[in-house]
Design a protein around this motif. Structure first.
Motif, PDB file in Angstrom:
ATOM      1  N   ALA A  14       0.842  -1.206   0.000  1.00  0.00           N
ATOM      2  CA  ALA A  14       0.000   0.000   0.000  1.00  0.00           C
ATOM      3  C   ALA A  14       0.872   1.250   0.000  1.00  0.00           C
ATOM      4  CB  ALA A  14      -0.929  -0.019   1.209  1.00  0.00           C
ATOM      5  N   LYS A  15       1.933   1.219   0.826  1.00  0.00           N
ATOM      6  CA  LYS A  15       2.837   2.376   0.912  1.00  0.00           C
ATOM      7  C   LYS A  15       3.559   2.592  -0.413  1.00  0.00           C
ATOM      8  CE  LYS A  15       3.910   2.253   5.849  1.00  0.00           C
ATOM      9  NZ  LYS A  15       4.755   1.503   6.783  1.00  0.00           N
ATOM     10  N   SER A  16       4.157   1.511  -0.939  1.00  0.00           N
ATOM     11  CA  SER A  16       4.993   1.658  -2.130  1.00  0.00           C
ATOM     12  C   SER A  16       4.171   1.971  -3.377  1.00  0.00           C
ATOM     13  CB  SER A  16       5.844   0.388  -2.347  1.00  0.00           C
ATOM     14  OG  SER A  16       4.980  -0.695  -2.594  1.00  0.00           O
ATOM     15  N   ALA A  17       2.866   1.611  -3.356  1.00  0.00           N
ATOM     16  CA  ALA A  17       2.036   1.879  -4.528  1.00  0.00           C
ATOM     17  C   ALA A  17       1.472   3.300  -4.502  1.00  0.00           C
ATOM     18  CB  ALA A  17       0.900   0.867  -4.603  1.00  0.00           C
ATOM     19  N   GLY A  29      -7.860  -5.863  18.638  1.00  0.00           N
ATOM     20  CA  GLY A  29      -7.498  -7.074  17.898  1.00  0.00           C
ATOM     21  C   GLY A  29      -7.840  -7.061  16.428  1.00  0.00           C
ATOM     22  N   VAL A  30      -8.218  -5.889  15.908  1.00  0.00           N
ATOM     23  CA  VAL A  30      -8.522  -5.787  14.480  1.00  0.00           C
ATOM     24  C   VAL A  30      -7.653  -4.678  13.879  1.00  0.00           C
ATOM     25  CG1 VAL A  30     -10.303  -5.333  12.754  1.00  0.00           C
ATOM     26  CG2 VAL A  30     -10.896  -6.557  14.852  1.00  0.00           C
ATOM     27  N   LEU A  31      -7.032  -5.011  12.746  1.00  0.00           N
ATOM     28  CA  LEU A  31      -6.188  -4.033  12.057  1.00  0.00           C
ATOM     29  C   LEU A  31      -7.065  -3.253  11.070  1.00  0.00           C
ATOM     30  CD1 LEU A  31      -3.113  -3.335  11.961  1.00  0.00           C
ATOM     31  CD2 LEU A  31      -2.960  -4.810   9.950  1.00  0.00           C
ATOM     32  N   HIS A  32      -7.120  -1.941  11.273  1.00  0.00           N
ATOM     33  CA  HIS A  32      -7.913  -1.093  10.377  1.00  0.00           C
ATOM     34  C   HIS A  32      -6.981  -0.397   9.386  1.00  0.00           C
ATOM     35  CE1 HIS A  32     -11.830  -1.246  12.571  1.00  0.00           C
ATOM     36  NE2 HIS A  32     -11.017  -1.683  13.518  1.00  0.00           N
ATOM     37  N   ILE A  33      -7.228  -0.651   8.114  1.00  0.00           N
ATOM     38  CA  ILE A  33      -6.399  -0.064   7.066  1.00  0.00           C
ATOM     39  C   ILE A  33      -7.310   0.782   6.186  1.00  0.00           C
ATOM     40  CG2 ILE A  33      -4.857  -0.546   5.114  1.00  0.00           C
ATOM     41  CD1 ILE A  33      -4.454  -3.371   6.378  1.00  0.00           C
ATOM     42  N   SER A  34      -6.943   2.047   6.001  1.00  0.00           N
ATOM     43  CA  SER A  34      -7.731   2.859   5.081  1.00  0.00           C
ATOM     44  C   SER A  34      -6.799   3.780   4.310  1.00  0.00           C
ATOM     45  CB  SER A  34      -8.787   3.667   5.828  1.00  0.00           C
ATOM     46  OG  SER A  34      -8.162   4.602   6.666  1.00  0.00           O
ATOM     47  N   GLY A  35      -7.274   4.222   3.178  1.00  0.00           N
ATOM     48  CA  GLY A  35      -6.464   5.100   2.357  1.00  0.00           C
ATOM     49  C   GLY A  35      -7.063   5.241   0.984  1.00  0.00           C
ATOM     50  N   GLU A  36      -6.371   5.976   0.148  1.00  0.00           N
ATOM     51  CA  GLU A  36      -6.866   6.223  -1.196  1.00  0.00           C
ATOM     52  C   GLU A  36      -5.816   5.744  -2.194  1.00  0.00           C
ATOM     53  OE1 GLU A  36      -7.829  10.347  -2.700  1.00  0.00           O
ATOM     54  OE2 GLU A  36      -9.765   9.699  -1.886  1.00  0.00           O
ATOM     55  N   ALA A  41      -6.552  -0.565 -10.125  1.00  0.00           N
ATOM     56  CA  ALA A  41      -5.672  -1.738 -10.177  1.00  0.00           C
ATOM     57  C   ALA A  41      -4.931  -1.912  -8.856  1.00  0.00           C
ATOM     58  CB  ALA A  41      -4.676  -1.597 -11.335  1.00  0.00           C
ATOM     59  N   VAL A  42      -4.495  -0.793  -8.270  1.00  0.00           N
ATOM     60  CA  VAL A  42      -3.786  -0.863  -6.986  1.00  0.00           C
ATOM     61  C   VAL A  42      -4.722  -1.411  -5.914  1.00  0.00           C
ATOM     62  CG1 VAL A  42      -2.725   0.515  -5.157  1.00  0.00           C
ATOM     63  CG2 VAL A  42      -2.107   0.946  -7.546  1.00  0.00           C
ATOM     64  N   LYS A  43      -5.955  -0.920  -5.924  1.00  0.00           N
ATOM     65  CA  LYS A  43      -6.931  -1.405  -4.942  1.00  0.00           C
ATOM     66  C   LYS A  43      -7.138  -2.910  -5.103  1.00  0.00           C
ATOM     67  CE  LYS A  43     -11.798  -1.211  -3.696  1.00  0.00           C
ATOM     68  NZ  LYS A  43     -13.111  -0.593  -3.860  1.00  0.00           N
ATOM     69  N   ASP A  44      -7.316  -3.360  -6.349  1.00  0.00           N
ATOM     70  CA  ASP A  44      -7.510  -4.790  -6.598  1.00  0.00           C
ATOM     71  C   ASP A  44      -6.319  -5.590  -6.102  1.00  0.00           C
ATOM     72  OD1 ASP A  44      -9.911  -4.265  -7.696  1.00  0.00           O
ATOM     73  OD2 ASP A  44      -9.284  -4.481  -9.789  1.00  0.00           O
ATOM     74  N   ASN A  45      -5.110  -5.059  -6.369  1.00  0.00           N
ATOM     75  CA  ASN A  45      -3.891  -5.752  -5.959  1.00  0.00           C
ATOM     76  C   ASN A  45      -3.833  -5.886  -4.437  1.00  0.00           C
ATOM     77  OD1 ASN A  45      -1.381  -7.011  -6.304  1.00  0.00           O
ATOM     78  ND2 ASN A  45      -0.303  -5.064  -5.951  1.00  0.00           N
ATOM     79  N   LEU A  46      -4.205  -4.807  -3.728  1.00  0.00           N
ATOM     80  CA  LEU A  46      -4.165  -4.847  -2.264  1.00  0.00           C
ATOM     81  C   LEU A  46      -5.154  -5.897  -1.738  1.00  0.00           C
ATOM     82  CD1 LEU A  46      -3.900  -1.033  -1.411  1.00  0.00           C
ATOM     83  CD2 LEU A  46      -2.100  -2.761  -1.300  1.00  0.00           C
TER      84      LEU A  46
END
Lengths: 140, 165
Positions: A14-17, A29-36, A41-46
């Protein structure tokens, strides 16, 4: 192993893309990941990487909300239903009357976003209405 | 008896009734007085029947309950007082966290309702910020559903009861 370690590949990608406003934090106990993400394609890859680390997303230890930066007004969107037509509604909500349909894989135009869930779109026939964003994928 | 005599008789009877009322306060009159006296205690209600006043409602302490009864007893025409007032200490304010979660749950439920109609194999529930998915879905459908649910920002998406084909 901490969740950040378990999902290190996902976070690093996510960072490098070039995901902007990337936020990663652990709560109860839950990892929350958000961003744009810069593209669909990047979203699909993640999501593919997430599915590789946690097959079928069944662990329930991640909530990931990645939006696509190119989903801006005037952007072309692909209708990504399973196979059926996408309902285009008069207002933002499934209780609203259907005013048109967009075919599977049809290209529509994003007019504006009412919310993260409901987007106002224009179909290729010129019909305007609200559709649920989960079936609309920005096209590069 | 002619019509005229009849109406005179009725008038007389009506007058006699009014005089009788004057002598002894009616329930309506007692009710009015009692309500006036209880106006400082809006949480107490009074019901009058045959001169017997029944008090009801909720107050914060015993002193208020006793004071309401004493006030009403001294009212003219009151034969007795039935004191059904309940004493309930003021409830502590609800913790704001609970309210916040409930509001969040409502938002989540609206989002889930919008999404769930396209996933007939899945049963989706919301509780305390957590979305629980049970049932059976294809891997592709579940991925779409998971993406849509995560976008609602729940605390967690629990799919431990879901079968992925």
């Amino acid at each position: 192993m901490s969740l950040q370690d378990k999902y290190k590949e996902l976070i690093d990608t996510a960072k490098s893309a070039g995901t902007s406003n990337l936020q990663v934090n652990e709560q109860e106990g839950v990892l929350h990941i958000s961003g744009e993400a810069p593209s669909g394609a990047v979203k699909d890859n993640l999501w593919n990487i997430y599915g590789k680390i946690d097959p079928n997303f069944l662990s329930g230890d991640v909530v990931m909300d990645i939006k696509v930066a190119t989903a801006v007004e005037g952007a072309k969107l692909e209708v990504v239903t399973q196979s059926s037509n996408l309902n285009v509604r008069k207002g933002p909500g499934i209780d609203q009357p259907v005013v048109g349909k967009a075919a599977h894989a049809e290209m529509v135009t994003l007019i504006s976003k009412h919310s993260d869930q409901w987007w106002l779109i224009r179909t290729k026939d010129g019909e305007e209405g609200y559709a649920h964003s989960q079936y609309l994928r920005p096209v590069e | 008896m002619s019509n005229k005599q009849l109406s005179t008789a009725i008038l007389c009877m009506a007058f006699a009734a009014m005089v009788a009322c004057k002598a002894k306060p009616t329930d309506t009159q007692i009710q009015a007085k009692v309500s006036e006296q209880l106006s400082t205690m809006p949480e107490v209600t009074a019901d009058v029947k045959d001169g017997v006043v029944t008090l009801a409602g909720n107050v914060a302490d015993d002193a208020t309950k006793a004071s309401a009864e004493a006030t009403v007893k001294s009212t003219e025409g009151v034969k007795s007082v039935v004191n059904n007032i309940m004493v309930t200490p003021a409830a502590p304010p609800e913790p704001p966290a609970t309210t916040a979660t409930n509001t969040a749950d409502d938002t989540l439920r609206t989002g889930v309702t919008n999404i769930s109609k396209d996933f007939p194999g899945a049963d989706i529930k919301v509780d305390a910020g957590v979305i629980t998915v049970t049932g059976e879905l294809s891997a592709a459908k579940w991925k779409t559903l998971k993406q849509a649910l995560d976008a609602l920002h729940p605390k967690k998406v629990d799919a431990s009861g879901l079968t992925v084909k």
